[in-house]
Scaffold this active site. Structure first.
Site, PDB file in Angstrom:
ATOM      1  CB  THR A   1      -0.924  -0.011   1.233  1.00  0.00           C
ATOM      2  OG1 THR A   1      -1.534  -1.294   1.300  1.00  0.00           O
ATOM      3  CG2 THR A   1      -1.997   1.050   1.140  1.00  0.00           C
TER       4      THR A   1
ATOM      5  NE  ARG B   1     -11.189 -11.724   6.814  1.00  0.00           N
ATOM      6  CZ  ARG B   1     -11.153 -11.341   8.098  1.00  0.00           C
ATOM      7  NH1 ARG B   1     -12.233 -10.864   8.668  1.00  0.00           N
ATOM      8  NH2 ARG B   1     -10.057 -11.437   8.805  1.00  0.00           N
TER       9      ARG B   1
ATOM     10  CE  LYS C   1      -6.526 -12.703   0.952  1.00  0.00           C
ATOM     11  NZ  LYS C   1      -7.866 -13.250   0.836  1.00  0.00           N
TER      12      LYS C   1
ATOM     13  N   GLY D   1      -4.586 -26.023  -4.270  1.00  0.00           N
ATOM     14  CA  GLY D   1      -4.639 -25.248  -5.509  1.00  0.00           C
ATOM     15  C   GLY D   1      -5.316 -23.914  -5.309  1.00  0.00           C
TER      16      GLY D   1
ATOM     17  CB  CYS E   1      -6.204 -17.469  -2.367  1.00  0.00           C
ATOM     18  SG  CYS E   1      -7.369 -16.710  -3.491  1.00  0.00           S
TER      19      CYS E   1
HETATM   20  N1  SAJ Z   1      -8.104 -27.976   0.679  1.00  0.00           N
HETATM   21  C1  SAJ Z   1      -7.649 -29.192   1.171  1.00  0.00           C
HETATM   22  N2  SAJ Z   1      -8.101 -29.608   2.385  1.00  0.00           N
HETATM   23  C2  SAJ Z   1      -8.985 -28.873   3.121  1.00  0.00           C
HETATM   24  C3  SAJ Z   1      -9.443 -27.639   2.622  1.00  0.00           C
HETATM   25  C4  SAJ Z   1      -8.982 -27.203   1.388  1.00  0.00           C
HETATM   26  O1  SAJ Z   1      -6.856 -29.890   0.536  1.00  0.00           O
HETATM   27  O2  SAJ Z   1      -9.358 -29.333   4.207  1.00  0.00           O
HETATM   28  C5  SAJ Z   1      -7.618 -27.511  -0.637  1.00  0.00           C
HETATM   29  C6  SAJ Z   1      -8.717 -27.308  -1.680  1.00  0.00           C
HETATM   30  O3  SAJ Z   1      -9.043 -28.510  -2.310  1.00  0.00           O
HETATM   31  C7  SAJ Z   1      -8.055 -26.314  -2.600  1.00  0.00           C
HETATM   32  C8  SAJ Z   1      -7.209 -25.469  -1.656  1.00  0.00           C
HETATM   33  O4  SAJ Z   1      -7.075 -26.225  -0.457  1.00  0.00           O
HETATM   34  O5  SAJ Z   1      -7.204 -26.958  -3.524  1.00  0.00           O
HETATM   35  C9  SAJ Z   1      -7.778 -24.112  -1.331  1.00  0.00           C
HETATM   36  O6  SAJ Z   1      -9.191 -24.184  -1.139  1.00  0.00           O
HETATM   37  P1  SAJ Z   1      -9.943 -23.444   0.046  1.00  0.00           P
HETATM   38  O7  SAJ Z   1     -11.367 -23.760  -0.030  1.00  0.00           O
HETATM   39  O8  SAJ Z   1      -9.258 -23.699   1.330  1.00  0.00           O
HETATM   40  O9  SAJ Z   1      -9.671 -21.895  -0.217  1.00  0.00           O
HETATM   41  P2  SAJ Z   1      -9.817 -20.912  -1.495  1.00  0.00           P
HETATM   42  O10 SAJ Z   1      -8.461 -20.788  -2.121  1.00  0.00           O
HETATM   43  O11 SAJ Z   1     -10.954 -21.216  -2.357  1.00  0.00           O
HETATM   44  O12 SAJ Z   1     -10.179 -19.543  -0.693  1.00  0.00           O
HETATM   45  C10 SAJ Z   1      -9.291 -19.075   0.300  1.00  0.00           C
HETATM   46  C11 SAJ Z   1     -10.095 -18.750   1.571  1.00  0.00           C
HETATM   47  N3  SAJ Z   1      -9.187 -18.494   2.672  1.00  0.00           N
HETATM   48  C12 SAJ Z   1      -9.329 -19.123   3.867  1.00  0.00           C
HETATM   49  O13 SAJ Z   1     -10.182 -19.963   4.083  1.00  0.00           O
HETATM   50  C13 SAJ Z   1      -8.384 -18.704   4.953  1.00  0.00           C
HETATM   51  C14 SAJ Z   1     -10.979 -17.546   1.307  1.00  0.00           C
HETATM   52  O14 SAJ Z   1     -11.652 -17.135   2.492  1.00  0.00           O
HETATM   53  C15 SAJ Z   1     -10.119 -16.378   0.778  1.00  0.00           C
HETATM   54  O15 SAJ Z   1     -10.907 -15.220   0.507  1.00  0.00           O
HETATM   55  C16 SAJ Z   1      -9.471 -16.842  -0.515  1.00  0.00           C
HETATM   56  O16 SAJ Z   1      -8.616 -17.934  -0.196  1.00  0.00           O
HETATM   57  C17 SAJ Z   1      -8.685 -15.674  -1.068  1.00  0.00           C
HETATM   58  O17 SAJ Z   1      -9.197 -14.996  -1.993  1.00  0.00           O
HETATM   59  O18 SAJ Z   1      -7.610 -15.367  -0.544  1.00  0.00           O
END
Ligand code: SAJ
Length: 414
Positions: free
Chosen positions: A125, A161, A213, A264, A267
């Site tokens: 920022t 988020r 974040k 994957g 984020c």
């Molecule tokens: N995953 C696992 N095991 C789990 C949970 C997720 O292997 O128990 C994997 C998923 O399959 C995927 C990856 O993790 O490949 C990420 O998926 P996710 O659902 O955890 O998160 P994103 O990337 O869709 O969204 C995240 C979220 N952050 C958190 O939960 C702390 C979301 O709130 C954020 O806004 C987003 O990143 C972002 O934009 O940063």
């Protein structure tokens, strides 16, 4: 705060722009992608997000939301452009933020608010303010070390988020961190988000907001890495990791996440590197988590190849392997940074087996998998000798996988 200009109309910028417009603001959304601009101006969307198209259509029909290649004068400017990383040290690439700073600087007037939403390394920022100030020596900007200085322009870092797939709901209901470079900047940015956010608006400074974040996503990455490490150890010890985690999670203070084919998305697989890149000697757990999660796809490939070799030993010259799921997580169509895509690509390149790809949420394979064959779940289950489940899509959970075939279940759907 009636006129808002949003830079970047992707997975975050577009829903945010639509939400402001839906709540009465006049919004111009700016993007460099002509196709995105044209699609939005027709009341349609170029991304997949449940519930979003209806809101965009209504806002465009009401004249409250317009997409454009060029920015216009506004009271508040929001920046939601990508911040990928570059090079082997995962250095954050702030060039998109720099380009936006150059484009918006000429429009700034005393009293305007500039809000950075893009996930950024700590200090981004302040860097953005430097770029704005370079273009506008006639205006004064806030300084991080002098949080009470009065300035002409208010600047804040306000990370999103929201969870892809639940963006519309979470944009409104999630608590939101508002990190002003000065107290006045925080207050002004709060006025902007009050337009539609029903969650709490949590006040802090810009650096803490930037780190918050990154911390949220690094925390999830570390928790998933723990689960993935457990899955590898359990496999070696012939223990069912899903049963193990379920049992451990009955402890009142234990909450382990789920192992999978890797981590994957754009984020969680990216943001922790911003911390590691800035703090290479200190960020030990965060780096280890990234490395564990990044190496999980190759472990899954090894598991599939072990099944292929077994069938070859039994006389099948080139076994047929069905890979179920390509998206980066269940029930979405997003293939960006997907471990399943990397697994598919490795298997196709190795040409050790015949490969069938199943992804119910897409109609066409991405270029990277151009030589692959996309088939229905039914065809795959019928034709394959080996079934590897890479993503826990609902469609996969609701079928009985044939018990007479070799199965590699990376996500525990069985
Ligand atoms: N995953 C696992 N095991 C789990 C949970 C997720 O292997 O128990 C994997 C998923 O399959 C995927 C990856 O993790 O490949 C990420 O998926 P996710 O659902 O955890 O998160 P994103 O990337 O869709 O969204 C995240 C979220 N952050 C958190 O939960 C702390 C979301 O709130 C954020 O806004 C987003 O990143 C972002 O934009 O940063």
């Amino acid at each position: 705060m009636k006129n808002i200009c949003v830079f970047g109309l992707g997975y975050i910028g577009l829903p945010t722009a639509a939400m402001f417009a839906h709540h009465g603001a006049n919004v111009i959304g700016v993007d460099v992608n002509q196709h995105a601009v044209d699609t939005i101006n027709q009341g349609k969307i170029h991304i997949v997000e449940p519930g979003l198209e209806a809101i965009v259509k209504q806002a465009v029909d009401n004249g409250k939301l317009k997409a454009s290649l060029e920015p216009v004068n506004a009271d508040a400017y929001l920046i939601a452009v990508p911040t990928p990383f570059k090079g082997s040290n995962h250095e954050p690439d702030l060039s998109y933020i720099q380009a936006v700073s150059k484009a918006l600087a000429p429009l700034l007037e005393k009293g305007d608010v500039v809000i950075l939403e893009s996930t950024s390394p700590v200090g981004a920022t302040e860097k953005m303010v430097e770029w704005l100030a370079e273009e506008r020596s006639d205006l004064s900007f806030p300084k991080y070390h002098e949080p009470d200085t009065e300035a002409d322009i208010f600047v804040a870092y306000c990370p999103e988020r929201v969870l892809p797939g639940k963006v519309v709901e979470e944009l409104i209901s999630n608590d939101r961190i508002i990190g002003g470079m000065t107290k006045e900047s925080t207050a002004k940015a709060k006025e902007v988000y009050r337009i539609f956010v029903e969650g709490e608006l949590l006040e802090t400074n810009s650096r803490t907001a930037e780190m918050a974040k990154l911390t949220e996503n690094a925390s999830r990455d570390v928790s998933i890495a723990f689960a993935n490490e457990l899955s590898i150890i359990s496999d070696k010890l012939d223990i069912n990791v899903w049963e193990l985690i379920d049992l451990a999670n009955h402890h009142p203070r234990v909450n382990i996440l789920q192992p999978g084919a890797g981590v994957g998305g754009h984020c969680i697989a990216v943001d922790p590197w911003f911390i590691v890149n800035q703090n290479p000697n200190e960020a030990k757990i965060i780096r280890a988590a990234r490395e564990i999660n990044d190496s999980k796809p190759s472990w899954v490939v090894d598991k599939i190849n072990a099944e292929v070799d077994k069938l070859k030993d039994q006389g099948i010259a080139k076994p047929m392997v069905a890979l179920l799921g390509l998206a980066f997580k269940p029930d979405i169509d997003d293939l960006r940074e997907s471990p399943a895509v990397n697994i598919a690509k490795t298997m196709l390149d190795a040409d050790n087996a015949n490969i069938l790809l199943v992804e119910p949420n897409i109609e066409k394979l991405p270029e990277k998998l151009g030589c692959g064959t996309l088939v229905s779940l039914g065809t795959a289950l019928e034709q394959a000798n080996i079934i590897a489940v890479l993503v826990g899509h609902s469609e996969f959970k609701s079928v009985n996988l044939p018990s007479n075939k070799s199965i590699v279940d990376a996500v525990g759907i069985i």
